[in-house]
Enzyme design. Structure first.
Site, short mmCIF file in Angstrom:
data_model
loop_
_atom_site.label_atom_id
_atom_site.label_comp_id
_atom_site.label_asym_id
_atom_site.label_seq_id
_atom_site.Cartn_x
_atom_site.Cartn_y
_atom_site.Cartn_z
CG HIS A 119 9.06 46.41 44.33
ND1 HIS A 119 8.02 46.27 45.22
CD2 HIS A 119 10.08 46.94 45.04
CE1 HIS A 119 8.39 46.70 46.41
NE2 HIS A 119 9.65 47.11 46.33
CG ASN A 127 34.91 44.42 53.67
OD1 ASN A 127 34.93 45.09 54.70
ND2 ASN A 127 35.99 44.07 53.00
C1 LIG Z 1 38.51 45.60 38.67
C2 LIG Z 1 39.85 46.23 38.90
C3 LIG Z 1 40.63 45.33 39.83
C4 LIG Z 1 40.47 46.29 37.49
O1 LIG Z 1 41.82 46.46 37.57
P1 LIG Z 1 42.75 46.31 36.24
O2 LIG Z 1 42.69 44.93 35.68
O3 LIG Z 1 44.07 46.83 36.64
O4 LIG Z 1 42.01 47.18 35.16
P2 LIG Z 1 42.46 48.53 34.50
O5 LIG Z 1 42.66 49.56 35.54
O6 LIG Z 1 43.59 48.21 33.57
O7 LIG Z 1 41.18 48.91 33.65
C5 LIG Z 1 40.75 48.14 32.55
C6 LIG Z 1 39.58 48.85 31.92
O8 LIG Z 1 38.47 48.72 32.81
C7 LIG Z 1 38.01 50.03 33.20
N1 LIG Z 1 37.65 49.96 34.61
C8 LIG Z 1 38.47 49.73 35.66
N2 LIG Z 1 37.80 49.76 36.82
C9 LIG Z 1 36.52 50.02 36.49
C10 LIG Z 1 35.34 50.19 37.26
N3 LIG Z 1 35.36 50.10 38.60
N4 LIG Z 1 34.19 50.43 36.61
C11 LIG Z 1 34.17 50.54 35.26
N5 LIG Z 1 35.26 50.39 34.48
C12 LIG Z 1 36.41 50.14 35.09
C13 LIG Z 1 39.17 50.94 32.95
O9 LIG Z 1 38.74 52.28 32.74
C14 LIG Z 1 39.79 50.34 31.73
O10 LIG Z 1 39.03 50.71 30.61
P3 LIG Z 1 39.77 51.01 29.17
O11 LIG Z 1 40.40 49.70 28.76
O12 LIG Z 1 38.63 51.43 28.30
O13 LIG Z 1 40.77 52.07 29.44
C15 LIG Z 1 39.79 47.63 39.54
O14 LIG Z 1 39.46 48.60 38.59
C16 LIG Z 1 38.74 47.69 40.66
O15 LIG Z 1 37.58 48.03 40.46
N6 LIG Z 1 39.18 47.36 41.88
C17 LIG Z 1 38.27 47.32 43.02
C18 LIG Z 1 38.83 48.17 44.16
C19 LIG Z 1 38.03 47.95 45.42
O16 LIG Z 1 36.84 47.76 45.38
N7 LIG Z 1 38.70 47.95 46.56
C20 LIG Z 1 38.08 47.67 47.82
C21 LIG Z 1 38.36 46.24 48.21
S1 LIG Z 1 37.21 45.68 49.43
#
Ligand SMILES: CC(C)(COP(=O)(O)OP(=O)(O)OC[C@H]1O[C@@H](n2cnc3c(N)ncnc32)[C@H](O)[C@@H]1OP(=O)(O)O)[C@@H](O)C(=O)NCCC(=O)NCCS
Length: 181
Positions: free
Chosen positions: A101, A71
């Site tokens: 580094h 992307n």
């Molecule tokens: C990874 C991802 C898909 C997880 O989704 P999910 O399985 O529905 O996870 P949840 O929202 O249920 O979160 C699960 C746990 O992970 C944590 N968590 C979720 N996203 C996180 C992140 N980006 N960084 C750190 N922790 C994260 C949540 O706080 C939760 O913690 P808890 O259990 O202590 O409450 C989503 O959070 C994410 O990062 N998506 C990426 C979006 C993106 O980049 N879009 C652009 C596309 S190019």
């Protein structure tokens, strides 16, 4: 340009990519950008694409499978080697580093200590969310997911969902969550 001109690509082609093609944003021009540089990669599978603003270091050491999407505004560092499997998605503004580094010698500035690093391997059907940083030497298994904004400093198991700084397991592709590990 110097980095792009490593093997099998002329200076002119590298210049066109870095100064013109990397900025093209429309769909049609994006296809031309990918065509322009696909021969410069160590490998570049069918159906893969490089979006606008992507910076490439030592592109001839970057091996990309089929149907991979890089992307916009990502940085791919091929200096110590980088491999991505098929069907993998790299979210926007992510940075994958294979080089770093040397810094431990207190008697010498970091800038004079030289570089070190290790290859990075990212499997197939992996999704890196946006603004992920992958550090040198890391292996990310097939079907893993890395949450947005994470810094991946250690290997990731196949199918794991990891997130945070440093990235830790927050779930699994199959469904069960494992936030405590
Ligand atoms: C990874 C991802 C898909 C997880 O989704 P999910 O399985 O529905 O996870 P949840 O929202 O249920 O979160 C699960 C746990 O992970 C944590 N968590 C979720 N996203 C996180 C992140 N980006 N960084 C750190 N922790 C994260 C949540 O706080 C939760 O913690 P808890 O259990 O202590 O409450 C989503 O959070 C994410 O990062 N998506 C990426 C979006 C993106 O980049 N879009 C652009 C596309 S190019």
């Amino acid at each position: 340009v110097a980095r792009l001109t490593g093997v099998g690509v002329g200076r002119a082609q590298g210049w066109v990519y870095e100064n013109l093609a990397s900025h093209w944003t429309s769909g049609t021009w994006s296809q031309w950008r990918t065509r322009l540089i696909r021969e410069t990669f160590g490998a570049f599978g069918r159906g893969s694409s490089v979006s606008f603003g992507v910076r490439l270091l030592d592109v001839h050491k970057i091996h990309i499978g089929s149907k991979v999407s890089i992307n916009n505004q990502c940085v791919l560092d091929g200096r110590e080697g980088l491999r991505l499997g098929d069907l993998t998605l790299v979210g926007f503004e992510s940075i994958i580093l294979s080089s770093t580094h040397e810094f431990r010698d207190l008697s010498m500035p970091v800038r004079d200590q030289g570089m070190t690093g290790a290859p990075v391997s990212i499997g197939s059907d992996v999704w890196l969310g946006c603004r992920v940083i992958v550090l040198p030497g890391v292996t990310i298994g097939d079907k893993a997911v890395v949450a947005a904004g994470s810094v991946v400093s250690k290997d990731v198991e196949p199918g794991a969902v990891v997130g945070g700084i440093p990235a830790r397991v927050i779930g699994a592709r199959g469904g069960s969550r494992n936030a405590s590990s």
